[in-house]
Design a protein around this motif. Sequence first.
Motif, PDB file in Angstrom:
ATOM      1  N   ASP A   1       0.800  -1.221   0.000  1.00 31.20           N
ATOM      2  CA  ASP A   1       0.000   0.000   0.000  1.00 31.20           C
ATOM      3  C   ASP A   1       0.835   1.275   0.000  1.00 31.20           C
ATOM      4  O   ASP A   1       0.287   2.377  -0.080  1.00 31.20           O
ATOM      5  CB  ASP A   1      -0.926   0.024   1.227  1.00 31.20           C
ATOM      6  CG  ASP A   1      -2.060  -0.980   1.092  1.00 31.20           C
ATOM      7  OD1 ASP A   1      -2.312  -1.417  -0.035  1.00 31.20           O
ATOM      8  OD2 ASP A   1      -2.672  -1.313   2.110  1.00 31.20           O
TER       9      ASP A   1
ATOM     10  N   LYS B   1       0.874   8.140  -1.187  1.00 35.95           N
ATOM     11  CA  LYS B   1       0.731   7.943   0.257  1.00 35.95           C
ATOM     12  C   LYS B   1       1.969   8.416   0.991  1.00 35.95           C
ATOM     13  O   LYS B   1       1.864   9.102   2.025  1.00 35.95           O
ATOM     14  CB  LYS B   1       0.460   6.462   0.552  1.00 35.95           C
ATOM     15  CG  LYS B   1       0.368   6.134   2.038  1.00 35.95           C
ATOM     16  CD  LYS B   1      -0.127   4.722   2.269  1.00 35.95           C
ATOM     17  CE  LYS B   1      -1.621   4.621   2.028  1.00 35.95           C
ATOM     18  NZ  LYS B   1      -2.190   3.355   2.530  1.00 35.95           N
TER      19      LYS B   1
ATOM     20  N   ILE C   1       2.184  11.487   3.791  1.00 39.65           N
ATOM     21  CA  ILE C   1       2.759  11.237   5.113  1.00 39.65           C
ATOM     22  C   ILE C   1       3.878  12.228   5.405  1.00 39.65           C
ATOM     23  O   ILE C   1       3.944  12.823   6.494  1.00 39.65           O
ATOM     24  CB  ILE C   1       3.277   9.785   5.210  1.00 39.65           C
ATOM     25  CG1 ILE C   1       2.104   8.811   5.255  1.00 39.65           C
ATOM     26  CG2 ILE C   1       4.173   9.608   6.440  1.00 39.65           C
ATOM     27  CD1 ILE C   1       2.509   7.360   5.106  1.00 39.65           C
TER      28      ILE C   1
ATOM     29  N   SER D   1       6.386   7.379   8.998  1.00 38.66           N
ATOM     30  CA  SER D   1       5.909   8.685   9.459  1.00 38.66           C
ATOM     31  C   SER D   1       6.710   9.177  10.669  1.00 38.66           C
ATOM     32  O   SER D   1       7.027  10.367  10.765  1.00 38.66           O
ATOM     33  CB  SER D   1       4.416   8.623   9.789  1.00 38.66           C
ATOM     34  OG  SER D   1       4.136   7.616  10.730  1.00 38.66           O
TER      35      SER D   1
ATOM     36  N   SER E   1      -4.727   9.555   8.168  1.00 35.76           N
ATOM     37  CA  SER E   1      -5.583   9.244   7.011  1.00 35.76           C
ATOM     38  C   SER E   1      -4.929   8.247   6.061  1.00 35.76           C
ATOM     39  O   SER E   1      -5.611   7.587   5.277  1.00 35.76           O
ATOM     40  CB  SER E   1      -5.922  10.529   6.250  1.00 35.76           C
ATOM     41  OG  SER E   1      -4.809  11.011   5.513  1.00 35.76           O
ATOM     42  N   GLN E   2      -3.601   8.123   6.152  1.00 36.81           N
ATOM     43  CA  GLN E   2      -2.875   7.169   5.300  1.00 36.81           C
ATOM     44  C   GLN E   2      -2.586   5.856   6.022  1.00 36.81           C
ATOM     45  O   GLN E   2      -1.858   5.004   5.517  1.00 36.81           O
ATOM     46  CB  GLN E   2      -1.552   7.800   4.822  1.00 36.81           C
ATOM     47  CG  GLN E   2      -1.732   9.090   4.045  1.00 36.81           C
ATOM     48  CD  GLN E   2      -2.706   8.936   2.889  1.00 36.81           C
ATOM     49  OE1 GLN E   2      -2.521   8.074   2.024  1.00 36.81           O
ATOM     50  NE2 GLN E   2      -3.757   9.750   2.862  1.00 36.81           N
TER      51      GLN E   2
ATOM     52  N   SER F   1     -11.337  10.929   4.989  1.00 39.44           N
ATOM     53  CA  SER F   1     -10.543   9.954   4.249  1.00 39.44           C
ATOM     54  C   SER F   1     -11.249   8.622   4.129  1.00 39.44           C
ATOM     55  O   SER F   1     -11.292   8.002   3.065  1.00 39.44           O
ATOM     56  CB  SER F   1      -9.180   9.768   4.940  1.00 39.44           C
ATOM     57  OG  SER F   1      -8.445   8.731   4.352  1.00 39.44           O
TER      58      SER F   1
ATOM     59  N   LYS G   1     -12.765   6.432   0.619  1.00 35.49           N
ATOM     60  CA  LYS G   1     -12.041   5.210   0.223  1.00 35.49           C
ATOM     61  C   LYS G   1     -12.981   4.243  -0.473  1.00 35.49           C
ATOM     62  O   LYS G   1     -14.166   4.174  -0.170  1.00 35.49           O
ATOM     63  CB  LYS G   1     -11.428   4.539   1.471  1.00 35.49           C
ATOM     64  CG  LYS G   1     -10.181   5.265   1.958  1.00 35.49           C
ATOM     65  CD  LYS G   1      -9.576   4.572   3.155  1.00 35.49           C
ATOM     66  CE  LYS G   1      -8.320   5.296   3.625  1.00 35.49           C
ATOM     67  NZ  LYS G   1      -7.731   4.683   4.833  1.00 35.49           N
TER      68      LYS G   1
END
Length: 206
Positions: free
Chosen positions: A10, A15, A19, A89, A134-135, A202, A206
């Motif tokens: 992912d 993404k 981040i 992150s 959200s990621q 978010s 999706k």
Amino acid sequence: MNFIKNMIDDLTFKKIGIIILGAGICSFGIHNIHQQVGITEGGVIGFMLLMEHWFHIAPSLLTTILDITCYALAFRYLGGKFIVISILSTLSVSMFYEIWECFPLMLPDLSPHPFLAAILGGAFVGVGVGLIVSQGGSSGGDDALALTISHLTHWRLSRAYLFTDLVVLGLSLSYIPVSKIIFSVITVMTSSYIIDRIHAFSNKNK
């Protein structure tokens, strides 16, 4: 090999970019507003400061223990992908702290205006951490703990954040004046609300 592949599948460039952007925004606000004005934190950071004050436990040791504990819980309930994204992150947040410390403070000193500092600082943290969450990741043990509590209790994410933050801030009244704590409460309420809104938006898309 399949286990590792499934955990990083992912991690798209989009993404990763979101981040990194979130890490930059969050750390910018903490460095330029919270640290400059002296707004204390809830969650893991606030608990670390509390333990340092009363029991003289080294922050580096306690932070490591608390973060590992929170991430272990998150791994148990949120899975390996969460941990992989959170490592990225967390490293990004640390990197940006190093970057911001190389420059003079980039915002005016808001110490004479603590209410404005609390709102603005909370907004920076809320937007930055909200983008990270959200990621599917977290910027530290605070986020991992709040996400785990939200998962287990089915509380809104904002409620989980507020629960951990307000418990720690309540305990912090044992050594911090109410006049200072109240602005910390304002900033965590602001950041919790924004994180929750970004997370909900978010999930909806999706």
